[in-house]
Design a protein around this motif. Sequence first.
Motif, mmCIF file in Angstrom:
data_model
loop_
_atom_site.group_PDB
_atom_site.id
_atom_site.type_symbol
_atom_site.label_atom_id
_atom_site.label_comp_id
_atom_site.label_asym_id
_atom_site.label_seq_id
_atom_site.Cartn_x
_atom_site.Cartn_y
_atom_site.Cartn_z
ATOM 1 N N ALA A 66 0.850 -1.347 -0.057
ATOM 2 C CA ALA A 66 0.088 0.059 -0.004
ATOM 3 C C ALA A 66 0.647 1.250 -0.123
ATOM 4 C CB ALA A 66 -0.880 -0.172 1.102
ATOM 5 N N ARG A 87 -0.654 3.544 -5.375
ATOM 6 C CA ARG A 87 -1.319 4.357 -4.834
ATOM 7 C C ARG A 87 -1.953 5.671 -5.282
ATOM 8 N NH1 ARG A 87 -0.580 8.710 -1.319
ATOM 9 N NH2 ARG A 87 1.516 9.125 -1.947
ATOM 10 N N ARG A 88 -0.880 6.337 -6.033
ATOM 11 C CA ARG A 88 -1.442 7.680 -6.655
ATOM 12 C C ARG A 88 -2.534 7.335 -7.742
ATOM 13 N NH1 ARG A 88 3.326 10.080 -8.272
ATOM 14 N NH2 ARG A 88 4.649 8.883 -6.630
ATOM 15 N N ARG A 90 -4.530 5.091 -7.606
ATOM 16 C CA ARG A 90 -5.761 4.512 -6.719
ATOM 17 C C ARG A 90 -6.068 2.951 -7.225
ATOM 18 N NH1 ARG A 90 -7.506 10.342 -7.389
ATOM 19 N NH2 ARG A 90 -6.779 11.185 -5.219
ATOM 20 N N TYR A 92 -5.886 0.337 -5.299
ATOM 21 C CA TYR A 92 -6.204 -0.639 -4.120
ATOM 22 C C TYR A 92 -7.306 0.101 -3.099
ATOM 23 C CZ TYR A 92 -2.435 1.714 -1.574
ATOM 24 O OH TYR A 92 -1.926 2.657 -0.891
ATOM 25 N N TYR A 94 -7.879 0.090 1.045
ATOM 26 C CA TYR A 94 -7.557 -0.621 2.190
ATOM 27 C C TYR A 94 -8.430 -0.787 3.334
ATOM 28 C CZ TYR A 94 -3.080 -1.855 4.939
ATOM 29 O OH TYR A 94 -2.270 -2.475 5.842
ATOM 30 N N LEU A 113 -16.602 9.519 1.184
ATOM 31 C CA LEU A 113 -15.382 10.116 1.437
ATOM 32 C C LEU A 113 -14.235 9.780 0.374
ATOM 33 C CD1 LEU A 113 -13.767 11.814 3.491
ATOM 34 C CD2 LEU A 113 -12.790 9.672 4.284
ATOM 35 N N PRO A 114 -13.728 8.710 0.007
ATOM 36 C CA PRO A 114 -12.753 8.570 -1.090
ATOM 37 C C PRO A 114 -13.183 9.029 -2.361
ATOM 38 C CG PRO A 114 -13.757 6.372 -0.385
ATOM 39 C CD PRO A 114 -14.442 7.408 0.807
ATOM 40 N N GLU A 116 -15.291 11.408 -2.781
ATOM 41 C CA GLU A 116 -14.948 12.985 -2.955
ATOM 42 C C GLU A 116 -13.541 13.432 -3.443
ATOM 43 O OE1 GLU A 116 -16.316 14.490 0.703
ATOM 44 O OE2 GLU A 116 -18.465 13.651 0.330
ATOM 45 N N ILE A 117 -12.686 12.687 -2.836
ATOM 46 C CA ILE A 117 -11.257 12.844 -2.907
ATOM 47 C C ILE A 117 -10.796 12.593 -4.246
ATOM 48 C CG2 ILE A 117 -9.083 12.063 -1.982
ATOM 49 C CD1 ILE A 117 -10.179 11.800 0.838
ATOM 50 N N MET A 118 -11.253 11.501 -4.800
ATOM 51 C CA MET A 118 -10.983 11.194 -6.129
ATOM 52 C C MET A 118 -11.705 11.915 -7.390
ATOM 53 S SD MET A 118 -10.459 7.043 -5.239
ATOM 54 C CE MET A 118 -9.561 6.673 -3.785
ATOM 55 N N ARG A 161 -16.715 0.968 1.841
ATOM 56 C CA ARG A 161 -15.948 2.144 1.640
ATOM 57 C C ARG A 161 -14.785 1.683 0.724
ATOM 58 N NH1 ARG A 161 -13.426 5.284 6.525
ATOM 59 N NH2 ARG A 161 -12.595 3.174 6.648
ATOM 60 N N PHE A 165 -14.920 2.500 -4.838
ATOM 61 C CA PHE A 165 -14.186 3.090 -5.960
ATOM 62 C C PHE A 165 -13.645 1.990 -6.825
ATOM 63 C CE2 PHE A 165 -9.883 2.808 -3.853
ATOM 64 C CZ PHE A 165 -10.371 3.016 -2.663
ATOM 65 N N TYR C 181 -5.776 6.827 -0.103
ATOM 66 C CA TYR C 181 -6.762 7.453 -1.194
ATOM 67 C C TYR C 181 -5.940 8.481 -2.142
ATOM 68 C CZ TYR C 181 -10.578 5.869 1.729
ATOM 69 O OH TYR C 181 -11.655 4.968 2.415
ATOM 70 N N ALA C 182 -4.651 8.587 -1.780
ATOM 71 C CA ALA C 182 -3.640 9.410 -2.337
ATOM 72 C C ALA C 182 -4.270 10.924 -2.178
ATOM 73 C CB ALA C 182 -3.388 9.139 -3.887
ATOM 74 N N GLN C 187 -6.954 18.116 0.935
ATOM 75 C CA GLN C 187 -8.199 17.385 1.350
ATOM 76 C C GLN C 187 -8.036 16.601 2.603
ATOM 77 O OE1 GLN C 187 -7.550 14.907 -2.333
ATOM 78 N NE2 GLN C 187 -9.197 15.744 -3.034
ATOM 79 N N LYS C 191 -11.070 17.363 5.205
ATOM 80 C CA LYS C 191 -12.156 16.091 5.357
ATOM 81 C C LYS C 191 -11.608 15.407 6.435
ATOM 82 C CE LYS C 191 -13.301 15.630 0.611
ATOM 83 N NZ LYS C 191 -14.659 16.399 0.718
#
Lengths: 270, 309, 279
Positions: A66, A87-88, A90, A92, A94, A113-114, A116-118, A161, A165, C181-182, C187, C191
Amino acid sequence: MNNETIPQVDPPKAVVEARGLDLTFQTKDSPIQALKDVSLTIEQGDFVSFIGPSGCGKTTFLRCIAALEQPTGGNLTVNGMTPDEARRSRAYGYVFQAAGLYPWRTIAKNIKLPLEIMGYSRADQDERVKKVLQLVDLEGFGGKFPWQLSGGMQQRASIARALAFDADILLMDEPFGALDEIVRDHLNEQLLKLWERTNKTIAFVTHSIPEAVYLSTRIVVMSPRPGRITDVIESPLPKERPLDIRDTPEFLEVAHRVREGLRAGHAYDD
Amino acid sequence: MKSVLAILTVVVALVGFWYAACVPMNIHEAAMQAQRAGEEVTPAEAPERRHMGRISLALKNTGLWSTVFSQERPQLPAPHQVAQEFWKTTWGMIERGRAFSKRSLILHGWITLSATLLGFAFGTALGIVLAVSIVHSRAMDMSVMPWIIASQTVPILAIAPMIVVVLAALSVDDIVAKGVISMYLSFFPVVVGMVKGLRSPDAMQMDQMKTWNATRTETLWKLRLPSSTPYLFASLKVGVAASLIGAVVAELSLSSNGGLGARLLAGSYYGQTVQIWSALFAAAALAAVLVWAIGVAQKVTLKRMGFAQ
Amino acid sequence: MMAWVFGSLLFWAAAWALNVRLSRLSAPWVRFFVPALFGMTVIIVWEGMVRGFGVNPVLLPAPSAIAATFVGEIPTLWGDLVQTFFKGALSGYVIGCTAGVLTAIAVDRSPFLQRGLLPVGNFVAALPIVGMAPILVMWFGFGWQSKAAVVVVMVFFPMLVNAVEGLRASETMQRDLMHTYAATPGQGLRKLRLPAAMPFIFNGLKICTTLALIGAIVAEFFGSPIKGMGFRISTEVGRLALDMVWAEIVVAAIVGSAFYGAVALAERVITFWHPSQRG
């Protein structure tokens, strides 16, 4: 132009590839070798369990995949990239030992949450939340806050969660370790169904032999000081696994091999 | 060691900021003095300067920058000026054998300290007694505790001048009057902390005492009080700082007999900024020493009692 | 005259006996009634003693006299309140607390600065900062601006310390999750760490409500226009008009509790998820 060629069967794609991986933590007293010469290939669609006593490096290995830890030697690729690139991109999801849901967000908003971030669109977010809540059997709980749910439900939400994605790898670090036996059985069964439906590659850390044998296509037995792989066991069990498969001779046979492997690793220590 | 470096960095940054602030703060005065001494100042007209911002005036007169750190009565004295004054009125006084003269910060510090300690001692004792009775009597708990908590939101310091006057009318000694205010301020954190501490033993420990048929007094001495020690020290630190603030503010109303608060007030009457700042630093040093002393006592006691650090 | 003394003592005994009984019950109204009765007892005993012993009002006015002054002087009290609380304390509170939180966010990316700021901030927060009041009055004049400046200096460090600690409060596991989540640092702050810091920030905000009122009142002892709670207290004390002083103290108590209560209410709404707010 020749359309008649025999369709080639794709060789199984290596998702995670570790070659001679070393990781040494520098502590005040002395360096601790958490991983020594770990080599392993995880293929597309595998369900690989890591089992061993505490300090054997199973969690550390997962954290290396990870990109939460930096190996000090050897080579590790995830989807053909370095772990950090993976990781960057995305690659996987965890799942940690505790659910780690944010208490100030509802279950649905936690799953978002993930997303929104992505940068997923609002409509896409809602749709995905609905889908994964169904996958983990939590329809109707999206509006609840985490602290209003039981521990098992919280852990299911945290799996949802990680599924929300499009990552085709799922890394799970003793996700059911803190739950009681009955809830754990239930979640194991659900996890297998989910794996079958989604065709994800799963790496799963546990210290329970029955759990490892019941879930996995391959079981990696590890051993501490220094953390290393002592045995890799291919499971002969069929993909379809009802809970009572655990009483069959095949199951007990595999469990026996795992236990032997663990004991061998321990004897080395004495 | 890393954090020592980090703290030093922050302190150096603060001192640097202070020196930098001296330039715009003192530039008007510097320009006036320079003009009186016959030097060139832009703009030359005093009224025009008065309407100018500090920073633009400072930028126009870079030549004056060197004089802003050594004025007699600066708006903002430079750190070294404060340090010099502080040194002159403490160690300098001792050297001249006048450690307890009226101009000595040692005298004023001592006056404030004695009132602080007096009030702190009584406040702590009162706080502990009240906390014990609150923990043991449900009626006390229900009637008094809500008022104690509510009274923490009240600016108690505002009462200081009144208490001083009333006690003076009753011809009570000054130090007692100041001590009463200090006591009042240090008492609240101690009550609240001690009630929490005396209730900190968990149900299992209390049940164990019950199985041994221990009396309430035995439970208090052998279980409740020892487990409340960490809470006690935490509130003592808050209490002693509050106690000092109480003494200083009381001295604003009772300034005839000296004390750091009286120095602050005198300095503000006569525009002696350097004196104000050095009194302020004396108060800060006193607070630091008091909190540090309690910290040391805390460390030693808790270690001896086997609390994990 | 002695009737007042005995009467009030009798009331005290009766009320205490009642409270001892009531406190054994667990009805919800008891939680309010018992402290209310206790508060009433204090006032009645106070009144009885002052009347019974004929205490000089210069020493201690009776509650009834204070109440009469309070009602009679409402316009003055209101003017003082506006000057000291709304202009001085509140504006200083908003500026100081905002600056504290913003500084904490500014040093958020530097663990080095945080390690330095925390002990320094904790140290400064324990100092008698009110003492800065004469200096700030000299700089900013007698108006409410100097009071606001005192409040800013008083609340800044406690707020900074709480906000810095709050921003470090999120669990390692949750920060790891953000990492997987990178998520960008922005963020992660928005968050995860800012919401997780809210209980700490509110703790700072609550501590600062009291400090703000103290700062604004005490700063007025060093000079103010002819209104303001601190000004009134110091001049009326000089004139030995203690009933007016007490009336101002009543105002300060009400405003102080209301201010604290308002912040606590906001905390309840915003950090509803925190274990301390759920119970």
